[in-house]
Design a protein around this motif. Structure first.
Motif, PDB file in Angstrom:
ATOM      1  N   PRO A  11       0.828  -1.214   0.000  1.00 32.08           N
ATOM      2  CA  PRO A  11       0.000   0.000   0.000  1.00 32.08           C
ATOM      3  C   PRO A  11       0.862   1.265   0.000  1.00 32.08           C
ATOM      4  CG  PRO A  11      -0.677  -1.534   1.742  1.00 32.08           C
ATOM      5  CD  PRO A  11       0.616  -2.041   1.195  1.00 32.08           C
ATOM      6  N   ALA A  12       0.434   2.260  -0.743  1.00 36.87           N
ATOM      7  CA  ALA A  12       1.183   3.510  -0.806  1.00 36.87           C
ATOM      8  C   ALA A  12       1.309   4.152   0.572  1.00 36.87           C
ATOM      9  CB  ALA A  12       0.498   4.471  -1.784  1.00 36.87           C
ATOM     10  N   ARG A  13       0.274   4.011   1.396  1.00 36.17           N
ATOM     11  CA  ARG A  13       0.321   4.646   2.725  1.00 36.17           C
ATOM     12  C   ARG A  13       1.457   4.073   3.570  1.00 36.17           C
ATOM     13  NH1 ARG A  13      -3.990   1.147   2.798  1.00 36.17           N
ATOM     14  NH2 ARG A  13      -3.964  -0.477   4.415  1.00 36.17           N
ATOM     15  N   ALA A  14       1.747   2.774   3.418  1.00 38.72           N
ATOM     16  CA  ALA A  14       2.845   2.170   4.166  1.00 38.72           C
ATOM     17  C   ALA A  14       4.188   2.706   3.681  1.00 38.72           C
ATOM     18  CB  ALA A  14       2.805   0.644   4.011  1.00 38.72           C
ATOM     19  N   ILE A  15       4.317   2.884   2.379  1.00 39.25           N
ATOM     20  CA  ILE A  15       5.555   3.419   1.804  1.00 39.25           C
ATOM     21  C   ILE A  15       5.760   4.862   2.268  1.00 39.25           C
ATOM     22  CG2 ILE A  15       6.757   3.977  -0.350  1.00 39.25           C
ATOM     23  CD1 ILE A  15       4.981   1.722  -1.648  1.00 39.25           C
ATOM     24  N   PHE A  16       4.689   5.657   2.226  1.00 39.34           N
ATOM     25  CA  PHE A  16       4.767   7.052   2.667  1.00 39.34           C
ATOM     26  C   PHE A  16       5.164   7.129   4.139  1.00 39.34           C
ATOM     27  CE2 PHE A  16       2.444   9.966  -0.460  1.00 39.34           C
ATOM     28  CZ  PHE A  16       2.685   9.121  -1.537  1.00 39.34           C
ATOM     29  N   TYR A  17       4.480   6.359   4.969  1.00 43.24           N
ATOM     30  CA  TYR A  17       4.715   6.429   6.412  1.00 43.24           C
ATOM     31  C   TYR A  17       6.143   6.032   6.761  1.00 43.24           C
ATOM     32  CZ  TYR A  17       4.555   5.371  11.368  1.00 43.24           C
ATOM     33  OH  TYR A  17       4.839   5.332  12.705  1.00 43.24           O
ATOM     34  N   GLU A  18       6.590   4.870   6.236  1.00 41.72           N
ATOM     35  CA  GLU A  18       7.926   4.376   6.573  1.00 41.72           C
ATOM     36  C   GLU A  18       9.010   5.319   6.056  1.00 41.72           C
ATOM     37  OE1 GLU A  18       8.753   1.999   8.463  1.00 41.72           O
ATOM     38  OE2 GLU A  18       7.045   0.639   8.619  1.00 41.72           O
ATOM     39  N   SER A  19       8.841   5.831   4.848  1.00 44.36           N
ATOM     40  CA  SER A  19       9.850   6.731   4.277  1.00 44.36           C
ATOM     41  C   SER A  19       9.938   8.021   5.082  1.00 44.36           C
ATOM     42  CB  SER A  19       9.512   7.038   2.816  1.00 44.36           C
ATOM     43  OG  SER A  19       9.460   5.843   2.048  1.00 44.36           O
ATOM     44  N   THR A  20       8.790   8.533   5.493  1.00 48.43           N
ATOM     45  CA  THR A  20       8.773   9.754   6.295  1.00 48.43           C
ATOM     46  C   THR A  20       9.425   9.529   7.656  1.00 48.43           C
ATOM     47  OG1 THR A  20       6.730  10.452   5.187  1.00 48.43           O
ATOM     48  CG2 THR A  20       7.285  11.549   7.255  1.00 48.43           C
ATOM     49  N   GLU A  21       9.165   8.383   8.270  1.00 48.25           N
ATOM     50  CA  GLU A  21       9.749   8.063   9.573  1.00 48.25           C
ATOM     51  C   GLU A  21      11.273   7.938   9.474  1.00 48.25           C
ATOM     52  OE1 GLU A  21       8.300   7.731  12.807  1.00 48.25           O
ATOM     53  OE2 GLU A  21       6.895   8.938  11.609  1.00 48.25           O
ATOM     54  N   ILE A  22      11.746   7.333   8.407  1.00 52.15           N
ATOM     55  CA  ILE A  22      13.208   7.221   8.221  1.00 52.15           C
ATOM     56  C   ILE A  22      13.822   8.610   8.065  1.00 52.15           C
ATOM     57  CG2 ILE A  22      15.032   6.382   6.676  1.00 52.15           C
ATOM     58  CD1 ILE A  22      13.113   4.017   5.990  1.00 52.15           C
ATOM     59  N   ALA A  23      13.171   9.461   7.279  1.00 51.06           N
ATOM     60  CA  ALA A  23      13.673  10.834   7.085  1.00 51.06           C
ATOM     61  C   ALA A  23      13.696  11.601   8.402  1.00 51.06           C
ATOM     62  CB  ALA A  23      12.805  11.562   6.062  1.00 51.06           C
ATOM     63  N   LYS A  24      12.674  11.378   9.224  1.00 53.23           N
ATOM     64  CA  LYS A  24      12.591  12.063  10.519  1.00 53.23           C
ATOM     65  C   LYS A  24      13.685  11.547  11.461  1.00 53.23           C
ATOM     66  CE  LYS A  24       8.377  12.485  11.757  1.00 53.23           C
ATOM     67  NZ  LYS A  24       7.052  12.123  12.324  1.00 53.23           N
ATOM     68  N   THR A  25      13.908  10.220  11.447  1.00 51.26           N
ATOM     69  CA  THR A  25      14.884   9.604  12.360  1.00 51.26           C
ATOM     70  C   THR A  25      16.311   9.974  11.983  1.00 51.26           C
ATOM     71  OG1 THR A  25      13.397   7.741  12.753  1.00 51.26           O
ATOM     72  CG2 THR A  25      15.714   7.418  13.308  1.00 51.26           C
ATOM     73  N   ARG A  26      16.614   9.903  10.695  1.00 53.05           N
ATOM     74  CA  ARG A  26      17.982  10.184  10.251  1.00 53.05           C
ATOM     75  C   ARG A  26      18.230  11.662   9.996  1.00 53.05           C
ATOM     76  NH1 ARG A  26      20.959   6.084   6.245  1.00 53.05           N
ATOM     77  NH2 ARG A  26      22.503   7.670   6.739  1.00 53.05           N
ATOM     78  N   GLY A  27      17.157  12.404   9.779  1.00 53.20           N
ATOM     79  CA  GLY A  27      17.299  13.832   9.503  1.00 53.20           C
ATOM     80  C   GLY A  27      16.547  14.668  10.510  1.00 53.20           C
ATOM     81  N   HIS A  28      15.464  15.302  10.060  1.00 53.08           N
ATOM     82  CA  HIS A  28      14.682  16.169  10.939  1.00 53.08           C
ATOM     83  C   HIS A  28      13.280  16.310  10.345  1.00 53.08           C
ATOM     84  CE1 HIS A  28      15.566  19.180   7.861  1.00 53.08           C
ATOM     85  NE2 HIS A  28      16.856  18.878   8.013  1.00 53.08           N
ATOM     86  N   VAL A  29      12.411  16.993  11.075  1.00 48.58           N
ATOM     87  CA  VAL A  29      11.010  17.111  10.662  1.00 48.58           C
ATOM     88  C   VAL A  29      10.885  17.801   9.303  1.00 48.58           C
ATOM     89  CG1 VAL A  29       8.783  18.140  11.232  1.00 48.58           C
ATOM     90  CG2 VAL A  29      10.155  17.075  13.031  1.00 48.58           C
ATOM     91  N   GLY A  30      11.696  18.829   9.075  1.00 48.51           N
ATOM     92  CA  GLY A  30      11.643  19.535   7.798  1.00 48.51           C
ATOM     93  C   GLY A  30      11.981  18.624   6.628  1.00 48.51           C
ATOM     94  N   LEU A  31      12.957  17.759   6.806  1.00 46.22           N
ATOM     95  CA  LEU A  31      13.349  16.813   5.761  1.00 46.22           C
ATOM     96  C   LEU A  31      12.236  15.787   5.538  1.00 46.22           C
ATOM     97  CD1 LEU A  31      15.697  16.208   3.875  1.00 46.22           C
ATOM     98  CD2 LEU A  31      16.655  14.713   5.615  1.00 46.22           C
ATOM     99  N   ALA A  32      11.617  15.361   6.626  1.00 47.42           N
ATOM    100  CA  ALA A  32      10.507  14.422   6.506  1.00 47.42           C
ATOM    101  C   ALA A  32       9.370  15.027   5.683  1.00 47.42           C
ATOM    102  CB  ALA A  32      10.010  14.029   7.895  1.00 47.42           C
ATOM    103  N   LYS A  33       9.081  16.313   5.894  1.00 45.52           N
ATOM    104  CA  LYS A  33       8.038  16.980   5.115  1.00 45.52           C
ATOM    105  C   LYS A  33       8.419  17.073   3.637  1.00 45.52           C
ATOM    106  CE  LYS A  33       6.103  19.786   8.864  1.00 45.52           C
ATOM    107  NZ  LYS A  33       5.898  21.151   9.399  1.00 45.52           N
ATOM    108  N   PHE A  34       9.713  17.315   3.370  1.00 44.55           N
ATOM    109  CA  PHE A  34      10.180  17.363   1.977  1.00 44.55           C
ATOM    110  C   PHE A  34       9.975  16.012   1.291  1.00 44.55           C
ATOM    111  CE2 PHE A  34      13.760  16.241  -0.831  1.00 44.55           C
ATOM    112  CZ  PHE A  34      13.491  17.102  -1.889  1.00 44.55           C
ATOM    113  N   VAL A  35      10.373  14.920   1.980  1.00 37.21           N
ATOM    114  CA  VAL A  35      10.217  13.562   1.413  1.00 37.21           C
ATOM    115  C   VAL A  35       8.744  13.280   1.136  1.00 37.21           C
ATOM    116  CG1 VAL A  35      10.386  11.104   1.966  1.00 37.21           C
ATOM    117  CG2 VAL A  35      12.338  12.614   2.386  1.00 37.21           C
ATOM    118  N   THR A  36       7.890  13.598   2.094  1.00 31.09           N
ATOM    119  CA  THR A  36       6.456  13.383   1.901  1.00 31.09           C
ATOM    120  C   THR A  36       5.936  14.192   0.709  1.00 31.09           C
ATOM    121  OG1 THR A  36       6.170  13.050   4.279  1.00 31.09           O
ATOM    122  CG2 THR A  36       4.189  13.531   3.015  1.00 31.09           C
TER     123      THR A  36
END
Length: 446
Positions: free
Chosen positions: A96-121
């Motif tokens: 499901p696309a929602r799983a891909i979106f969620y996991e990718s955003t969480e990785i961006a947040k964990t390794r980067g920051h909230v702003g980067l997570a928003k960019f990835v999303t």
């Protein structure tokens, strides 16, 4: 680089990052990471699928991402994270696309920051909305083929120049098709028919159309059987199973395998020999740990009495052995490995045009150094696992020009193949039989 996380997608990103930063082989990096991560089989399968899938489609994924990233400078891991997400969205229809979106955003947040997570999303949502850019916008045939098959442009240019657009397209369109597992029957222990029957309950095995001693399987862990441990077979690609027969070995022959590790072709040669009649193969390799691999394979297959392995640079073989010592010589030369792109997709990015300038000199040097060691009337085989003329036909031509007492002859076994190229040599491309790309040339000393 941060440590791999337990999350399967994060682990895939870390493995791909390691490969791009440090090089190496994808299968080894993947095996090492999975051994440490202790994932359940489903998650391990997802990691494997993402790693190989991104490597196979890397240039295509970057092309797909370009309109959504524009000129923004990205850290390597962020670009790789986006590649993994787009790969899943485009090629894995059961996630499901929602799983891909969620996991990718969480990785961006964990390794980067909230702003980067928003960019990835934001990138992923824009891609989901607008879709991938059309390849039809690429006017140049070579560039379009490069992006469509995720093959560097220099290699596309080279293959088109040497094989024509149609054949180059066929080769490169085929290399991402999954390869079958291939085994070679140990004919000193059993027959192809008997082994196929013995393994029938565990695997659906099909006789190879390339090798008379080969069997193939679409899946399964073929190295985890009792028959493998007992030495009834070994793992070897179908095309490379044609090398030992090309030497037309007699039981009492003394054979030199000049570049032998890890010993697949060495042990195949040994199957034709009879140690009671004096038959023996001397196997050379430059690295001690690789020579140990030859010995391990020989013992498992019960062929150790026929194999004498030694640590030696093949280019110095003339200092160790007298002229006209060997009945048969094999030079399975170090090469670019471009015929292995199906199994090792990272090769296409790791190799450069400069490799095709440096390697032929090494290949020719090995041939010239071992040629005087062959008896008159003896047979020499030159083989590579590559598909470009610089390392194959051009090396053969240079060797023949420098060695007037050698003549090229047809490769024994090639006559049974309907998709063969380069006669009297044998060139197999990956699209011919779904095997590795391989080249074999046979010579006889006058």
């Amino acid at each position: 680089m941060s440590q791999p996380q337990s999350n399967a997608r994060a682990l895939a990103v870390s493995i791909l990052e390691q490969l791009e930063l440090r090089g190496g082989y994808s299968n080894l990096a993947l095996d090492a990471a999975l051994a440490k991560a202790h994932l359940d089989p489903r998650d391990a399968g997802l990691v494997t699928t993402i790693v190989y899938g991104v490597l196979q489609h890397q240039l295509t994924l970057d092309y797909d991402l370009a309109p959504f990233i524009k000129d923004r400078k990205l850290d390597l891991w962020v670009r790789i994270l986006l590649r993994t997400a787009i790969f899943q969205l485009v090629y894995l229809d059961k996630i499901p696309a929602r799983a891909i979106f969620y996991e990718s955003t969480e990785i961006a947040k964990t390794r980067g920051h909230v702003g980067l997570a928003k960019f990835v999303t934001g990138v992923l949502r824009a891609f989901q909305r607008d879709g991938a850019p059309s390849l039809d916008a690429i006017e140049d045939d070579h560039e379009r083929l490069s992006i469509a098959t995720s093959t560097p442009l220099w290699l596309v240019d080279r293959l088109i120049a040497q094989q024509g657009l149609a054949k180059a397209t066929s080769i490169l369109s085929d290399i991402d098709r999954p390869s079958a597992a291939a085994l070679r029957v140990n004919t000193t222990r059993t027959t192809r028919e008997a082994l196929q029957q013995a393994l029938a309950l565990e695997f659906k095995l099909t006789p190879s159309v390339v090798s008379p001693v080969g069997l193939t399987s679409e899946g399964g862990h073929l190295v985890q059987t009792y028959a493998f441990s007992a030495g009834d077979y070994t793992m070897q690609d179908e095309s490379s199973q044609l090398v030992a027969p090309s030497l037309a070995i007699a039981p009492d022959n003394l054979v030199l395998d000049a570049c032998a590790a890890p010993g697949g072709k060495t042990t195949h040669i040994a199957e034709y020999l009879d140690s009671d009649q004096g038959g023996r193969v001397i196997a050379l390799d430059l690295h001690p740990h690789k020579v140990r691999l030859i010995d391990q394979n020989a013992r498992r297959l019960g062929l150790q009495k026929r194999i004498d392995s030694r640590v030696m640079d093949a280019r110095q073989a003339g200092d160790e052995f007298a002229e006209e010592t060997f009945d048969r010589i094999l030079v399975d030369a170090p090469c670019s490995g471009l015929g292995l792109m199906r199994r090792k997709p990272e090769i296409r990015y790791a190799k450069q045009p400069s490799d095709l300038e440096a390697l032929p000199a090494i290949q020719l040097a090995i041939l010239k150094s071992v040629a005087p060691l062959l008896k008159r009337g003896g047979r020499l085989t030159y083989s590579t696992c590559t598909i470009v003329n610089e390392e194959n036909q051009d090396v053969v031509a240079a060797f023949l020009a420098a060695s007037p007492d050698f003549e090229q002859v047809a490769v024994p076994g090639a006559e049974a193949l309907t998709h063969a190229h380069g006669a009297p040599a044998l060139q197999l491309f990956p699209d011919d039989y779904g095997t590795d790309g391989f080249f074999i040339a046979s010579f006889v000393r006058k």
